[in-house]
Design an enzyme around this catalytic site. Structure first.
Site, PDB file in Angstrom:
ATOM      1  N   TRP A 152       0.850  -1.185   0.000  1.00  0.00           N
ATOM      2  CA  TRP A 152       0.000   0.000   0.000  1.00  0.00           C
ATOM      3  C   TRP A 152       0.894   1.246   0.000  1.00  0.00           C
ATOM      4  O   TRP A 152       1.925   1.257   0.670  1.00  0.00           O
ATOM      5  CB  TRP A 152      -0.873  -0.033   1.266  1.00  0.00           C
ATOM      6  CG  TRP A 152      -2.041   0.888   1.179  1.00  0.00           C
ATOM      7  CD1 TRP A 152      -2.165   2.097   1.815  1.00  0.00           C
ATOM      8  CD2 TRP A 152      -3.221   0.692   0.418  1.00  0.00           C
ATOM      9  NE1 TRP A 152      -3.373   2.651   1.476  1.00  0.00           N
ATOM     10  CE2 TRP A 152      -4.037   1.812   0.624  1.00  0.00           C
ATOM     11  CE3 TRP A 152      -3.662  -0.341  -0.426  1.00  0.00           C
ATOM     12  CZ2 TRP A 152      -5.283   1.948   0.014  1.00  0.00           C
ATOM     13  CZ3 TRP A 152      -4.897  -0.201  -1.031  1.00  0.00           C
ATOM     14  CH2 TRP A 152      -5.699   0.939  -0.813  1.00  0.00           C
ATOM     15  N   HIS A 168      -3.623 -10.744   4.396  1.00  0.00           N
ATOM     16  CA  HIS A 168      -3.798 -10.357   5.798  1.00  0.00           C
ATOM     17  C   HIS A 168      -5.273 -10.224   6.147  1.00  0.00           C
ATOM     18  O   HIS A 168      -6.126 -10.141   5.267  1.00  0.00           O
ATOM     19  CB  HIS A 168      -3.062  -9.049   6.087  1.00  0.00           C
ATOM     20  CG  HIS A 168      -3.661  -7.864   5.402  1.00  0.00           C
ATOM     21  ND1 HIS A 168      -3.409  -7.557   4.088  1.00  0.00           N
ATOM     22  CD2 HIS A 168      -4.527  -6.926   5.843  1.00  0.00           C
ATOM     23  CE1 HIS A 168      -4.083  -6.470   3.753  1.00  0.00           C
ATOM     24  NE2 HIS A 168      -4.780  -6.063   4.794  1.00  0.00           N
ATOM     25  N   HIS A 190      -9.529  -1.856  12.931  1.00  0.00           N
ATOM     26  CA  HIS A 190      -8.926  -1.113  11.813  1.00  0.00           C
ATOM     27  C   HIS A 190      -9.697   0.187  11.533  1.00  0.00           C
ATOM     28  O   HIS A 190      -9.110   1.211  11.228  1.00  0.00           O
ATOM     29  CB  HIS A 190      -8.946  -2.021  10.579  1.00  0.00           C
ATOM     30  CG  HIS A 190      -8.145  -1.529   9.415  1.00  0.00           C
ATOM     31  ND1 HIS A 190      -7.050  -0.699   9.521  1.00  0.00           N
ATOM     32  CD2 HIS A 190      -8.285  -1.778   8.087  1.00  0.00           C
ATOM     33  CE1 HIS A 190      -6.554  -0.447   8.319  1.00  0.00           C
ATOM     34  NE2 HIS A 190      -7.285  -1.079   7.439  1.00  0.00           N
ATOM     35  N   HIS A 236     -15.198  -0.705   4.443  1.00  0.00           N
ATOM     36  CA  HIS A 236     -14.576  -1.259   5.650  1.00  0.00           C
ATOM     37  C   HIS A 236     -15.519  -1.102   6.851  1.00  0.00           C
ATOM     38  O   HIS A 236     -15.738  -2.054   7.617  1.00  0.00           O
ATOM     39  CB  HIS A 236     -13.272  -0.511   5.974  1.00  0.00           C
ATOM     40  CG  HIS A 236     -12.050  -1.018   5.258  1.00  0.00           C
ATOM     41  ND1 HIS A 236     -11.490  -0.356   4.195  1.00  0.00           N
ATOM     42  CD2 HIS A 236     -11.277  -2.108   5.469  1.00  0.00           C
ATOM     43  CE1 HIS A 236     -10.423  -1.013   3.786  1.00  0.00           C
ATOM     44  NE2 HIS A 236     -10.263  -2.084   4.532  1.00  0.00           N
ATOM     45  N   GLU A 248      -7.734  -9.708   2.948  1.00  0.00           N
ATOM     46  CA  GLU A 248      -7.273  -8.949   1.789  1.00  0.00           C
ATOM     47  C   GLU A 248      -5.963  -9.548   1.289  1.00  0.00           C
ATOM     48  O   GLU A 248      -5.237 -10.214   2.032  1.00  0.00           O
ATOM     49  CB  GLU A 248      -7.065  -7.482   2.175  1.00  0.00           C
ATOM     50  CG  GLU A 248      -8.371  -6.823   2.609  1.00  0.00           C
ATOM     51  CD  GLU A 248      -8.199  -5.464   3.258  1.00  0.00           C
ATOM     52  OE1 GLU A 248      -9.136  -4.654   3.172  1.00  0.00           O
ATOM     53  OE2 GLU A 248      -7.139  -5.213   3.866  1.00  0.00           O
TER      54      GLU A 248
END
Ligand SMILES: [Zn+2]
Length: 213
Positions: free
Chosen positions: A19, A53, A59, A164, A176
């Protein structure tokens, strides 16, 4: 009885796309037999969201469950792999058209993202296929308990938060960074075990599919 185990985890290495802003995985030998050490030792530096992951509710939710406390019952069990072909986004209409049987609790979405993994391109691609906000609401309404996708995020860059929040606030476990290039659509047994990182909002995982059933 023979069984086939499909490894659907991405190999963690410095070549793995990450990312934007995340460090590339660093797997560093701190001692090496070849250099005369008594044994070989490795130190690992990773984002909790590197490669394959699991995202825990923490999160995106301030009081959300952390990854060490996730219910493993959700992460192990029958899962349906569906192929979305070349769709640009996974919205409610795309999901509804799949005709997934009502009992399916774990859904793994194979998109064109998987082909990019097998091509071995180490650069981050901003045009990855992801689940839209209405797609996320559809999954929740449908009673899905776990959703996995083959991009580095379940949500598109244009709306990274909403999908999310919709999924994690409903207690849906999100995986993911799956590599589904080597598996055909069908029913498998999923085993996905995130590292037990205390207090973390996510963790790298090894994920395998056994089957098809
Ligand atoms: Zn993540």
């Amino acid at each position: 009885m023979s069984r086939t185990i499909h490894d659907i985890s991405l190999p963690l290495s410095a070549r793995l796309p990450v990312w934007p802003g995340d460090p590339p995985p660093a797997i560093v030998r701190t001692a090496d037999l070849a250099a005369g050490a008594a044994c070989t030792l490795t130190e690992v530096h990773l984002s909790a969201h590197a490669g394959t992951h699991v995202d825990a509710p923490a999160h995106y939710l301030a009081a959300g469950t952390t990854v060490d406390a996730l219910d493993l019952d959700v992460l192990i069990g029958p899962a349906e792999v569906v192929d979305l072909g070349d769709v640009a986004a996974v919205d409610a209409a795309v999901l509804a058209a799949l005709d997934v049987p009502g009992h399916v609790a774990r859904l793994l979405l194979r998109t064109r993202n998987s082909a990019a993994w097998s091509a071995g391109d180490p650069s981050f691609r901003a045009d990855f296929v992801a689940v839209t906000a209405d797609g996320a609401r559809w999954l929740v309404q449908r009673g899905v308990r776990l959703v996995g996708i083959d991009g580095l995020s379940i949500a598109p860059l244009a709306d990274i938060a909403t999908p999310h929040i919709v999924l994690l606030s409903a207690g849906v476990v999100v995986i993911e960074g799956l590599d589904l290039s080597g598996v055909s659509p069908g029913t498998y047994d999923l085993v996905c075990l995130p590292l037990r990182l205390v207090g973390a909002e996510g963790a790298p995982a090894r994920a395998v599919l056994i089957g098809p059933a």
